[in-house]
Scaffold this motif. Structure first.
Motif, PDB file in Angstrom:
ATOM      1  N   GLY A 169     105.926  14.286 -44.677  1.00 25.55           N
ATOM      2  CA  GLY A 169     104.970  14.425 -45.323  1.00 25.55           C
ATOM      3  C   GLY A 169     104.100  15.821 -45.342  1.00 25.55           C
ATOM      4  N   VAL A 170     102.947  15.810 -45.947  1.00 28.37           N
ATOM      5  CA  VAL A 170     101.992  17.083 -46.099  1.00 28.37           C
ATOM      6  C   VAL A 170     100.670  16.869 -45.414  1.00 28.37           C
ATOM      7  N   VAL A 171     100.089  17.908 -45.092  1.00 26.70           N
ATOM      8  CA  VAL A 171      98.409  17.397 -44.388  1.00 26.70           C
ATOM      9  C   VAL A 171      97.735  18.185 -45.538  1.00 26.70           C
ATOM     10  N   ASP A 172      97.857  18.702 -46.526  1.00 25.87           N
ATOM     11  CA  ASP A 172      96.895  19.433 -47.340  1.00 25.87           C
ATOM     12  C   ASP A 172      97.026  18.937 -48.861  1.00 25.87           C
ATOM     13  N   HIS A 173      97.447  17.741 -48.977  1.00 24.54           N
ATOM     14  CA  HIS A 173      97.391  17.011 -50.321  1.00 24.54           C
ATOM     15  C   HIS A 173      96.089  16.781 -50.762  1.00 24.54           C
ATOM     16  N   ALA A 174      95.077  17.990 -50.953  1.00 20.85           N
ATOM     17  CA  ALA A 174      93.632  17.540 -51.008  1.00 20.85           C
ATOM     18  C   ALA A 174      93.221  18.148 -52.400  1.00 20.85           C
ATOM     19  N   ILE A 175      92.506  17.254 -53.242  1.00 21.78           N
ATOM     20  CA  ILE A 175      91.746  17.857 -54.385  1.00 21.78           C
ATOM     21  C   ILE A 175      90.292  17.851 -54.363  1.00 21.78           C
ATOM     22  N   ARG A 176      90.024  18.340 -55.509  1.00 23.04           N
ATOM     23  CA  ARG A 176      88.336  18.498 -55.505  1.00 23.04           C
ATOM     24  C   ARG A 176      87.719  17.302 -56.247  1.00 23.04           C
ATOM     25  N   ALA A 177      86.543  16.853 -55.930  1.00 21.09           N
ATOM     26  CA  ALA A 177      85.848  15.741 -56.525  1.00 21.09           C
ATOM     27  C   ALA A 177      85.337  16.194 -57.865  1.00 21.09           C
ATOM     28  N   LEU A 178      85.683  15.676 -58.806  1.00 27.98           N
ATOM     29  CA  LEU A 178      85.129  16.181 -60.134  1.00 27.98           C
ATOM     30  C   LEU A 178      84.826  14.817 -61.030  1.00 27.98           C
ATOM     31  N   PRO A 179      83.723  13.970 -60.648  1.00 36.43           N
ATOM     32  CA  PRO A 179      83.284  12.826 -61.149  1.00 36.43           C
ATOM     33  C   PRO A 179      83.222  12.843 -62.907  1.00 36.43           C
ATOM     34  N   ARG A 180      82.558  13.785 -63.403  1.00 35.06           N
ATOM     35  CA  ARG A 180      82.277  13.862 -64.810  1.00 35.06           C
ATOM     36  C   ARG A 180      83.490  14.034 -65.328  1.00 35.06           C
ATOM     37  N   ASP A 181      84.487  14.561 -64.960  1.00 38.43           N
ATOM     38  CA  ASP A 181      85.370  15.096 -65.749  1.00 38.43           C
ATOM     39  C   ASP A 181      86.779  14.096 -65.954  1.00 38.43           C
ATOM     40  N   GLY A 182      86.923  13.093 -65.052  1.00 38.02           N
ATOM     41  CA  GLY A 182      88.022  11.915 -65.003  1.00 38.02           C
ATOM     42  C   GLY A 182      88.382  11.604 -66.191  1.00 38.02           C
TER      43      GLY A 182
END
Length: 492
Positions: free
Chosen positions: A327-340
Motif C-alpha cells: 500500500g501507500v502512505v500518502d494517498h491524501a487529497i485536498r478538502a474542497l467542499p464547494r467543488d465536489g
C-alpha cells in the motif's frame, strides 16, 4: 599519465574514470538542482550511482537523501542538508561529503537550473564565464546557469544531462540552448539537444521538455536520444506550443538540435490515466476534512484489490528498491467542499469554462429548490458559496478533468498550491488527485518517499523530471559510456 591508458585519452583524470567504468563500476552522478530526485531515480535504475546532489529547498533535499542515502545513516544528515549552488565551491562539496578530489570524483553531472536563470544571458556572457568561472557573480540573472557551467568546468565529467522548459529555446528572441552548445564546445564537449514529450517514453503525462546531452569530445561519442516506446498524435495545443518553441531552432540554424523520435502507429498508445491510477483506493471528496496532511504509518492505505492491474501500475508497485509494501502512505487529497458537485458533473476532458457553466447551473437549480430569487440577498450569498469566482474568459485552463483513456496534462509546481489542473475522472469520487496519484502520473514508484506535508510533496512532484523519462535518457548514456570505456581503456 597512466602507462596502461592509450594515448588517445590525454587527460589522466579522464583516463582513470574510463578505466573505472571498464572494470564494471557504476558511473558516479552529481545531481545539481536535484529537487526530490526524479533524474537521480531514473539514472539509478539504469545502473548509475548517485554520489551527491545539491538542492536549496530543505524538504526536497531531505526527500532526495531519504531515497538515495538512507543506507548510510552516518552520512544521511549531510546529504539531507540544503545547499545553495551559488555559495558552495566544488571542493567544499567534495570535502563535506567525502567524495575525494574534484577532478576524479564525478563521472556524470545532471540537472536543470531553474528557467529564470537563462533569460538574456547571451553569447558574450557565456564566453566570459567559459574563460572566468567566477563571472557568474557579476550577473544575478544568470547565477544558476553560469554556476552550473562552473561545476562542469571544475568536475570535468565524462558526460552531462541538462533539462529545462521549452521556453529556453526562445528566451528574449534567441535560442539559449544553442548558446549552451557553443559554450560546452569551448569546454571540450560535443553537445546536442532535443525537445521530447514524456508520453512517448512510458510516462502517463504529455510533458514537453528540452534535454541536452553532452560527452567529452575525446570519448568520440556523438550524443543521441532514446527511441520512442509509445506513439500518439499530440492534441493541437501541444503541437502549437512546440512550433513556437522550435521557431528559433530553424532561424538560428539549429546546429545542435536533434529531432526527437516519435515512433509510429506500430507502437502502443501512451499509458493512460486509468492505467496509471485506476488501481488506487477510492477516496470520496466529501469525506475529507480540512487540515495539514502528514504522512506516516498511521496514514497507510492498503492497495485496492483488482484483477486488472495494468503493467504500468504493477511497475509502480514493484520498482526494485522502491516497492509499495502492500500500500501507500500518502494517498491524501485536498478538502474542497464547494467543488465536489462541480467535479462530479463535469465531463472528462472539460476545462474551467465548462466547470463554471456546470457550477452556475447547479447554483440556479439549488436556488430554485430553495425558492431564492435574484432580488433576494440570499441569491448572491448562495452564488458565492457554490460558483468559483474566476472569470472563465481569463482562466480557461485553470481547471481540467482527467480523461481516463488518455495521458494527463503536464504536472507543474503549482500543484503545491492547488490541484484543479488535475481533477479525478471518477464522478463518484468527485475530487482532485492525491499526492500518490500525482507521483504515479509523474512515474515515481509507490515506495518513493516525500519529506514534509501534502503541499510541499505536491510541489516536489510537480518540479521533478519524470523518473521514467530520465531513465530512457540514462540508458542511452550508460550504453555510450560503457562502449567508450571498453574502447578506450585497455583490456583486463
Amino acid at each position: 599519465m597512466d602507462a596502461r591508458v592509450p594515448p588517445i585519452v590525454a587527460d589522466p583524470a579522464v583516463a582513470r574514470k574510463l578505466q573505472r567504468l571498464a572494470e564494471g563500476k557504476a558511473p558516479r552522478v552529481l545531481d545539481l538542482f536535484s529537487g526530490c530526485g526524479g533524474i537521480s531515480l531514473g539514472f539509478t535504475k539504469a545502473g548509475f550511482s548517485i554520489a551527491a546532489a545539491m538542492e536549496i529547498d530543505e524538504l526536497a533535499a531531505r526527500s532526495h537523501a531519504l531515497n538515495f542515502h538512507a543506507a548510510d545513516p552516518d552520512m544521511l544528515e549531510q546529504h539531507a542538508k540544503p545547499r545553495d549552488v551559488t555559495r558552495i565551491e566544488p571542493e567544499d562539496l567534495c570535502a563535506e561529503l567525502g567524495l575525494g578530489s574534484v577532478e576524479e570524483s564525478i563521472d556524470v553531472i545532471v540537472g536543470g537550473p531553474p528557467c529564470q536563470a537563462y533569460a538574456r544571458v547571451g553569447r558574450a556572457k557565456l564566453r566570459e564565464v567559459a574563460e572566468h568561472p567566477d563571472a557568474f557573480k557579476v550577473d544575478p540573472r544568470g547565477n544558476l546557469y553560469l554556476r552550473y557551467l562552473a561545476y562542469v568546468r571544475a568536475f570535468r565529467p565524462l558526460a552531462l544531462l541538462m533539462e529545462n522548459v521549452p521556453d529556453i529555446l526562445h528566451y528574449g528572441g534567441h535560442n539559449v540552448v544553442e548558446e549552451i552548445v557553443e559554450t560546452l564546445d569551448g569546454y571540450g564537449y560535443d553537445a546536442r539537444y532535443s525537445l521530447i514529450n514524456s508520453a512517448f517514453h512510458g510516462v502517463p503525462q504529455m510533458r514537453d521538455r528540452v534535454f541536452l546531452v553532452a560527452y567529452r569530445r575525446d570519448l568520440g561519442i556523438r550524443p543521441t536520444f532514446p527511441k520512442a516506446s509509445h506513439h500518439m498524435t499530440l492534441p493541437p495545443g501541444y503541437a502549437g506550443t512546440r512550433a513556437v518553441a522550435l521557431r528559433f531552432v530553424d532561424l538560428l540554424g539549429g546546429a545542435g538540435y536533434v529531432q526527437a523520435d516519435l515512433g509510429n502507429e506500430s507502437l502502443p498508445f501512451p499509458v493512460t490515466a486509468f492505467e496509471a491510477i485506476g488501481d488506487m483506493p477510492p477516496i470520496r471528496g466529501d469525506s475529507v476534512k480540512r487540515g495539514a496532511r502528514r504522512f506516516g504509518p498511521d496514514t497507510f492505505t492498503p492497495y485496492r484489490s483488482t484483477n486488472a492491474l495494468s503493467a504500468y501500475a504493477a511497475a509502480m508497485r514493484q520498482w526494485p528498491g522502491f516497492e509499495g509494501q502492500g500500500g501507500v502512505v500518502d494517498h491524501a487529497i485536498r478538502a474542497l467542499p464547494r467543488d465536489g458537485g462541480i467535479f462530479a458533473a463535469m465531463p472528462e476532458g472539460a476545462e474551467y469554462p465548462e466547470a463554471h457553466r456546470v457550477a452556475t447551473r447547479l447554483f440556479e437549480e439549488e436556488a430554485a429548490r430553495r425558492g431564492i430569487t435574484r432580488r433576494m440577498k440570499a441569491w448572491a450569498e448562495l452564488e458565492a458559496e457554490m460558483v468559483p469566482p474566476y472569470d472563465p474568459s481569463k482562466f480557461p485552463n485553470r481547471w481540467w478533468k482527467l480523461r481516463r483513456d488518455f495521458p494527463v496534462r503536464t504536472l507543474m509546481a503549482h500543484i503545491g498550491k492547488d490541484t484543479y489542473s488535475h481533477i479525478h475522472y471518477d464522478p463518484k469520487q468527485a475530487r482532485t488527485i492525491s499526492v500518490r496519484e500525482a507521483a504515479r502520473l509523474q512515474s515515481f514508484p509507490d515506495g518513493f518517499r516525500f519529506a514534509g506535508t501534502m503541499n510541499p510533496a505536491f510541489r516536489q512532484i510537480g518540479n521533478a523530471v519524470p523518473p521514467m523519462m530520465a531513465n530512457a535518457l540514462a540508458r542511452v548514456m550508460k550504453e555510450a559510456l560503457d562502449g567508450a570505456a571498453l574502447r578506450l581503456a585497455p583490456p583486463r
